[in-house]
Design an enzyme around this catalytic site. Sequence first.
Site, PDB file in Angstrom:
ATOM      1  N   TRP A  99       0.834  -1.204   0.000  1.00 59.54           N
ATOM      2  CA  TRP A  99       0.000   0.000   0.000  1.00 59.54           C
ATOM      3  C   TRP A  99       0.867   1.251   0.000  1.00 59.54           C
ATOM      4  CZ3 TRP A  99      -4.289  -1.315  -1.857  1.00 59.54           C
ATOM      5  CH2 TRP A  99      -4.948  -2.472  -1.459  1.00 59.54           C
ATOM      6  N   ASP A 166      -1.598   6.938   6.164  1.00 61.34           N
ATOM      7  CA  ASP A 166      -2.649   6.004   5.762  1.00 61.34           C
ATOM      8  C   ASP A 166      -2.926   5.135   6.987  1.00 61.34           C
ATOM      9  OD1 ASP A 166      -4.167   3.877   4.828  1.00 61.34           O
ATOM     10  OD2 ASP A 166      -2.841   3.374   3.157  1.00 61.34           O
ATOM     11  N   LYS A 190     -11.939  -1.672   6.989  1.00 63.99           N
ATOM     12  CA  LYS A 190     -11.121  -2.515   7.854  1.00 63.99           C
ATOM     13  C   LYS A 190     -11.588  -2.413   9.311  1.00 63.99           C
ATOM     14  CE  LYS A 190      -8.595  -3.238   4.165  1.00 63.99           C
ATOM     15  NZ  LYS A 190      -7.607  -2.302   3.693  1.00 63.99           N
TER      16      LYS A 190
HETATM   17  C1  LIG Z   1      -6.968  -1.901   2.314  1.00 62.04           C
HETATM   18  C2  LIG Z   1      -5.940  -0.851   2.343  1.00 62.04           C
HETATM   19  C3  LIG Z   1      -5.854   0.141   1.350  1.00 62.04           C
HETATM   20  C4  LIG Z   1      -6.757   0.160   0.147  1.00 62.04           C
HETATM   21  O1  LIG Z   1      -8.006   0.607   0.494  1.00 62.04           O
HETATM   22  P1  LIG Z   1      -9.163   0.830  -0.609  1.00 62.04           P
HETATM   23  O2  LIG Z   1     -10.209   1.509   0.217  1.00 62.04           O
HETATM   24  O3  LIG Z   1      -9.557  -0.528  -1.089  1.00 62.04           O
HETATM   25  O4  LIG Z   1      -8.619   1.673  -1.693  1.00 62.04           O
HETATM   26  C5  LIG Z   1      -4.888   1.119   1.480  1.00 62.04           C
HETATM   27  N1  LIG Z   1      -4.051   1.140   2.533  1.00 62.04           N
HETATM   28  C6  LIG Z   1      -4.095   0.203   3.496  1.00 62.04           C
HETATM   29  C7  LIG Z   1      -3.140   0.275   4.639  1.00 62.04           C
HETATM   30  C8  LIG Z   1      -5.046  -0.823   3.436  1.00 62.04           C
HETATM   31  O5  LIG Z   1      -5.093  -1.750   4.401  1.00 62.04           O
END
Ligand SMILES: *Cc1c(COP(=O)(O)O)cnc(C)c1O
Length: 358
Positions: A99, A166, A190
């Site tokens: 990511w 993030d 998540k």
């Molecule tokens: C799942 C995830 C993403 C991607 O998220 P989307 O909403 O599917 O674009 C980005 N960063 C992390 C750390 C993730 O766990």
Amino acid sequence: MKKYNFGAGPSILPQEVMKATADACVEFGDMGLSLMEISHRTKEFQAVMDEAQALFKELLDIPEGYSVLFVGGGASLEFCMVPYNLLEKKAAYLNTGVWAKKALKEAKLFGEVVEVASSADANYTFIPKDYEIPADADYFHITTNNTIYGTELRQDLDSPVPLVADMSSDIFSRPVDVSKYGLIYGGAQKNLSMAGVTFVIVKDELLGHVSRTIPTMLDYRTHVDKGSMFNTPPVVPIYCALQNLKWIKAQGGVKEMERRAHERADLLYAEIDRNPLFKGTAAKEDRSLMNICFVMADEYKELEADFLKFAQSKGMQGVKGHRSVGGFRASCYNAMPLEGVQALVDCMKEFEDLHKKA
Ligand SMILES: *Cc1c(COP(=O)(O)O)cnc(C)c1O
């Protein structure tokens, strides 16, 4: 049989959160209508938006001068929106996983990107600590929890330039000192809500400083100015997030979420370290409390598929590791009860009794 959902995302939510959301999809309050069919401009939905933003700020103790946004596009669109809005000349990124790397790739479309450190050569099994953040960078981007590799950065770093994080997979799992960040974002699916909404916490004074023209929908100022109501927001995922925020508050807030996260992770890592059939993959000091990754020990490699089948037969769902790590990944988000982790540990012990070599 009771099932436990260890999937990495979309993932487990408290039963009462899903129930309340489902109820509102049939009939919202006493409106005689579904949440799905009413205008987002009604006072009833405006109240949902207002309460969700207020509770978000309350639970994370977000200081004055920050806005909370609920937008679409997922964390993946934020990979592009962050540099679009903040990168004038140069940005710094810490490369700690798939990511993080995707975020870095998008930033390169907008300017110079410095990768300050990377653990790619070690298949991202640790989080680099020795690096220098260039003082002339517009911001420094980190991924606090690396969902795929099971590493996590649980301290709020000091950065000489605005810190952007993030937090898709660890938001609301601990208290965060938001004042140390310029911007925090994440997909909701998540640890916050169902898929479809993305949260952004942004320090207002950071916006409006780049010289490029930003398309309206990709400009954070649009969403700050319109209270996330410039266009139709994802109403059901926002309602679901509100139910979950209420649940977190009722349980005792993010401090309690943190205590439970430690309790679950301690239990599972202790078994991974004790059980000769298994071994952890992440460096101990960087182990994630949210996504716990492990594999079969070398001399038991051939049993991987068997253990997955065995665990599934006992009600453990979604423990297959990401293809880039292999093995197993038990995601232990806020809604995972300790008894779920205990059930997985019991499963590992039983498997040991069946297969341990003399
Ligand atoms: C799942 C995830 C993403 C991607 O998220 P989307 O909403 O599917 O674009 C980005 N960063 C992390 C750390 C993730 O766990």
